[in-house]
Design a protein around this motif. Structure first.
Motif, PDB file in Angstrom:
ATOM      1  N   UNK A  25       1.060  -1.222   0.122  1.00 55.97           N
ATOM      2  CA  UNK A  25       0.149   0.160   0.057  1.00 55.97           C
ATOM      3  C   UNK A  25       0.767   1.374  -0.008  1.00 55.97           C
ATOM      4  N   UNK A  26       0.358   2.208  -0.748  1.00 55.30           N
ATOM      5  CA  UNK A  26       0.899   3.557  -0.944  1.00 55.30           C
ATOM      6  C   UNK A  26       0.546   4.367   0.621  1.00 55.30           C
ATOM      7  N   UNK A  27       1.126   5.574   0.584  1.00 57.70           N
ATOM      8  CA  UNK A  27       0.593   6.269   1.678  1.00 57.70           C
ATOM      9  C   UNK A  27      -0.663   6.517   2.015  1.00 57.70           C
ATOM     10  N   UNK A  28      -1.427   6.872   1.063  1.00 59.51           N
ATOM     11  CA  UNK A  28      -2.844   6.957   0.754  1.00 59.51           C
ATOM     12  C   UNK A  28      -3.640   5.657   0.734  1.00 59.51           C
ATOM     13  N   UNK A  29      -3.003   4.599   0.776  1.00 59.03           N
ATOM     14  CA  UNK A  29      -3.841   3.544   0.444  1.00 59.03           C
ATOM     15  C   UNK A  29      -3.647   2.476   2.048  1.00 59.03           C
ATOM     16  N   UNK A  30      -5.032   1.768   1.781  1.00 58.67           N
ATOM     17  CA  UNK A  30      -5.061   0.410   2.735  1.00 58.67           C
ATOM     18  C   UNK A  30      -4.944  -0.702   2.103  1.00 58.67           C
ATOM     19  N   UNK A  31      -4.224  -1.863   2.769  1.00 55.58           N
ATOM     20  CA  UNK A  31      -4.096  -3.055   2.246  1.00 55.58           C
ATOM     21  C   UNK A  31      -5.436  -4.074   2.708  1.00 55.58           C
ATOM     22  N   UNK A  32      -6.084  -4.600   1.988  1.00 52.12           N
ATOM     23  CA  UNK A  32      -7.285  -5.191   2.450  1.00 52.12           C
ATOM     24  C   UNK A  32      -7.109  -6.988   2.180  1.00 52.12           C
ATOM     25  N   UNK A  33      -7.240  -7.598   3.097  1.00 53.71           N
ATOM     26  CA  UNK A  33      -7.396  -9.084   2.935  1.00 53.71           C
ATOM     27  C   UNK A  33      -8.770  -9.303   2.606  1.00 53.71           C
ATOM     28  N   UNK A  34      -8.934  -9.898   1.345  1.00 54.31           N
ATOM     29  CA  UNK A  34     -10.077 -10.052   0.751  1.00 54.31           C
ATOM     30  C   UNK A  34     -10.709 -11.209   1.191  1.00 54.31           C
ATOM     31  N   UNK A  70      -9.288  -4.934   6.734  1.00 55.60           N
ATOM     32  CA  UNK A  70      -8.021  -4.149   6.578  1.00 55.60           C
ATOM     33  C   UNK A  70      -6.763  -4.677   7.494  1.00 55.60           C
ATOM     34  N   UNK A  71      -5.802  -4.784   7.056  1.00 59.29           N
ATOM     35  CA  UNK A  71      -4.567  -5.554   7.379  1.00 59.29           C
ATOM     36  C   UNK A  71      -3.204  -4.481   7.592  1.00 59.29           C
ATOM     37  N   UNK A  72      -3.251  -3.283   6.947  1.00 61.55           N
ATOM     38  CA  UNK A  72      -2.300  -2.540   6.934  1.00 61.55           C
ATOM     39  C   UNK A  72      -2.852  -1.190   6.269  1.00 61.55           C
ATOM     40  N   UNK A  73      -2.327   0.109   7.025  1.00 59.22           N
ATOM     41  CA  UNK A  73      -2.815   1.360   6.572  1.00 59.22           C
ATOM     42  C   UNK A  73      -1.393   2.186   6.196  1.00 59.22           C
ATOM     43  N   UNK A  74      -1.545   2.866   5.081  1.00 56.78           N
ATOM     44  CA  UNK A  74      -0.497   3.726   4.640  1.00 56.78           C
ATOM     45  C   UNK A  74      -0.357   4.797   5.814  1.00 56.78           C
ATOM     46  N   UNK A  75       1.037   5.633   5.558  1.00 60.15           N
ATOM     47  CA  UNK A  75       1.125   6.671   6.597  1.00 60.15           C
ATOM     48  C   UNK A  75       0.139   7.707   6.613  1.00 60.15           C
ATOM     49  N   UNK A  76      -0.408   7.968   5.272  1.00 65.18           N
ATOM     50  CA  UNK A  76      -1.450   9.245   5.248  1.00 65.18           C
ATOM     51  C   UNK A  76      -2.842   8.941   5.415  1.00 65.18           C
ATOM     52  N   UNK A  77      -3.111   7.758   5.934  1.00 69.95           N
ATOM     53  CA  UNK A  77      -4.476   7.252   6.374  1.00 69.95           C
ATOM     54  C   UNK A  77      -4.982   7.381   7.705  1.00 69.95           C
ATOM     55  N   UNK A  83      -7.935  -4.463  10.906  1.00 70.35           N
ATOM     56  CA  UNK A  83      -9.071  -4.890  11.828  1.00 70.35           C
ATOM     57  C   UNK A  83     -10.456  -4.699  11.269  1.00 70.35           C
ATOM     58  N   UNK A  84     -10.448  -3.129  10.681  1.00 70.89           N
ATOM     59  CA  UNK A  84     -11.734  -2.766  10.260  1.00 70.89           C
ATOM     60  C   UNK A  84     -12.226  -3.783   9.024  1.00 70.89           C
ATOM     61  N   UNK A  85     -13.493  -3.688   8.934  1.00 69.91           N
ATOM     62  CA  UNK A  85     -14.186  -4.540   7.893  1.00 69.91           C
ATOM     63  C   UNK A  85     -14.678  -3.612   6.898  1.00 69.91           C
ATOM     64  N   UNK A  86     -14.469  -3.522   5.846  1.00 72.78           N
ATOM     65  CA  UNK A  86     -14.543  -2.415   4.633  1.00 72.78           C
ATOM     66  C   UNK A  86     -15.187  -3.277   3.330  1.00 72.78           C
ATOM     67  N   UNK A  87     -15.602  -2.533   2.653  1.00 74.12           N
ATOM     68  CA  UNK A  87     -15.811  -2.947   1.319  1.00 74.12           C
ATOM     69  C   UNK A  87     -15.322  -1.694   0.383  1.00 74.12           C
TER      70      UNK A  87
END
Length: 324
Positions: A25-34, A70-77, A83-87
């Motif tokens: 993930x870039x700074x503005x992105x989150x990594x999602x375990x799908x 969500x498993x990881x967040x970029x520095x700008x998020x 742990x958040x559940x997102x779509x």
């Protein structure tokens, strides 16, 4: 990670399950375990190499919408935490165990929904809200016509319009699909194999807004059906892009013809649209006034079969891939 990639432009058989490196993930992105990924018509066009502006699709991972954790967040998020559940709405990459996505294009999983149900929402909800309510400017009391009422787009458009105070007519291709869409509140539901939708709806006074994914010979009929100041909105043209119509008639009744595609739009546009969808659509999902309609869930390895099902048009609602 496991992912479905496009070997080369072509039929469903070009979809291959492969091992690829997970994204960073870039700074503005989150990594999602799908957990699940929705299947959409643009995925088919992308696989075929026919999606406008897609370029070379060899090696690309399709998939425009997912739900997961969500498993990881970029520095700008700042909004999301592990742990958040997102779509999320994506430009590509959803048919995989992990995906990195602009944090602004994510929404919380609505309460009470499963991951497959949540995965069926972003591409569909963003498309319907923008085209019916922003471009089409459907207002309470105005009559909406949805072509392909049993499609993933159709079942959500019917429910949203009804929930917000508009009567809805639809076209479908079978008695089974007609019954399903009637149960969602559409009336009339016209089987285009048995009746001329233009004749049926002209007899009851026409419509104000039309959501069309068919094109071709439907275009002239659609325009004749519109009431003064009516709006025709295209999201596809499966039966042909070219059409003939009477421009003087369009002028005299002040009709509007518009349409859009979502994938090429800017990140800023999608972020603003996500905010609008969360404000207007998510409360209806939370209350149960609008519900996802799933036709089938298939494992990731059966992406070919999922595309075959979508292209058969035998489905009612959405087709979703689920991770092992």
């Amino acid at each position: 990670m496991h992912a479905i990639t496009i070997r080369q432009p072509g039929g469903p058989e070009v979809l291959e399950l492969r091992e690829v490196a997970p994204p960073e993930p870039a700074a503005h992105e989150i990594l999602i375990r799908v957990a699940a990924a929705g299947i959409n018509r643009p995925d088919v066009l992308l696989r075929q190499g026919k999606y406008q502006g897609s370029g070379d699709v060899t090696g690309l991972i399709p998939g425009l919408e997912v739900a997961g954790t969500v498993v990881r967040c970029g520095s700008g998020v700042s909004r999301w935490q592990p742990g958040d559940q997102v779509c999320a709405l994506l430009a590509q990459g959803g048919y995989a165990q992990y995906v990195a996505v602009d944090a602004r294009h994510c929404l919380p999983v609505p309460p009470g929904l499963t991951m497959p149900e949540a995965a069926s929402l972003p591409e569909t909800a963003f498309t319907v809200w923008h085209n019916v309510f922003q471009r089409g400017q459907l207002r309470p009391g105005e009559r909406l016509l949805v072509h392909g009422g049993s499609s993933g787009i159709g079942v959500l458009a019917v429910q949203l319009a009804r929930a917000l105070g508009s009567p809805v007519a639809t076209t479908v291709g079978s008695a089974e699909k007609a019954a399903a869409v009637q149960a969602l509140g559409a009336d009339p539901v016209i089987n285009y194999r048995e009746a001329d939708f233009e004749a049926v709806l002209q007899a009851s006074g026409g419509v104000d807004v039309i959501l069309d994914m068919v094109g071709g010979e439907y275009t002239a009929k659609n325009l004749r059906l519109l009431r003064p100041d009516g709006r025709l909105v295209f999201i596809n043209a499966m039966q042909g892009a070219a059409a003939n119509f009477n421009a003087l008639d369009l002028m005299s009744r002040r009709l509007t013809i518009t349409g859009s595609t979502l994938r090429p739009r800017s990140a800023e546009f999608k972020a603003a649209l996500a905010q609008a969808v969360e404000q207007h659509v998510w409360p209806l999902l939370a209350s149960g006034a609008v519900r996802p309609v799933l036709h089938a869930t298939l494992p990731l390895a059966q992406a070919q079969q999922a595309h075959q099902l979508l292209e058969s048009s035998a489905h009612i609602g959405k087709v979703v891939l689920v991770m092992d």
